[in-house]
Scaffold this motif. Structure first.
Motif, PDB file in Angstrom:
ATOM      1  N   TRP A  75      41.545  33.135  40.931  1.00 38.81           N
ATOM      2  CA  TRP A  75      40.404  33.959  40.512  1.00 38.81           C
ATOM      3  C   TRP A  75      39.800  33.418  39.220  1.00 38.81           C
ATOM      4  O   TRP A  75      38.586  33.396  39.058  1.00 38.81           O
ATOM      5  N   LYS A  76      40.653  32.998  38.295  1.00 38.46           N
ATOM      6  CA  LYS A  76      40.159  32.441  37.028  1.00 38.46           C
ATOM      7  C   LYS A  76      39.391  31.141  37.275  1.00 38.46           C
ATOM      8  O   LYS A  76      38.331  30.916  36.688  1.00 38.46           O
ATOM      9  N   LEU A  77      39.922  30.292  38.148  1.00 37.95           N
ATOM     10  CA  LEU A  77      39.243  29.037  38.459  1.00 37.95           C
ATOM     11  C   LEU A  77      37.882  29.299  39.099  1.00 37.95           C
ATOM     12  O   LEU A  77      36.899  28.623  38.779  1.00 37.95           O
ATOM     13  N   ARG A  78      37.804  30.283  39.986  1.00 43.21           N
ATOM     14  CA  ARG A  78      36.522  30.648  40.606  1.00 43.21           C
ATOM     15  C   ARG A  78      35.526  31.135  39.562  1.00 43.21           C
ATOM     16  O   ARG A  78      34.348  30.806  39.621  1.00 43.21           O
ATOM     17  N   LEU A  79      35.995  31.936  38.625  1.00 46.75           N
ATOM     18  CA  LEU A  79      35.131  32.452  37.561  1.00 46.75           C
ATOM     19  C   LEU A  79      34.532  31.294  36.756  1.00 46.75           C
ATOM     20  O   LEU A  79      33.326  31.269  36.483  1.00 46.75           O
TER      21      LEU A  79
END
Length: 96
Positions: A75-79
């Motif tokens: 999720w952090k990488l997508r953000l």
């Protein structure tokens, strides 16, 4: 006055650190220059500002920081990818 939640990274898909601050430029420079030598970010060479967002209050920025810290890595990488697909160091875009 604006408050910020931010993510710094060691490199693309590398080690990540999430924080919040009321002076994004100064904080990003502290991470990049390893001002706090015994910190997590200095130890793991995490100094590239890759994502940030502004908030109206310190509390809102802090709440967002805590929420993101609980997220899984994907999720952090997508953000980050949504805002900064090239994983550029955004500090240089902020400095006067």
């Amino acid at each position: 006055m604006a408050f910020f939640t931010y993510i710094v990274a060691s490199r693309r898909n590398g080690t990540l650190y999430t924080g919040s601050t009321d002076d994004l430029i100064a904080r990003a420079v502290q991470h990049r220059e390893k001002i706090r030598l015994r910190s997590f970010t200095a130890k793991y060479d995490v100094g590239m500002l890759v994502w940030f967002e502004a908030h109206e209050t310190r509390e809102a920025a802090f709440r967002r920081e805590r929420r993101i810290k609980k997220w899984n890595r994907l999720w952090k990488l997508r953000l980050i990818e949504e805002m900064n697909p090239g994983w550029h160091d955004l500090t240089y875009r902020l400095e006067p």
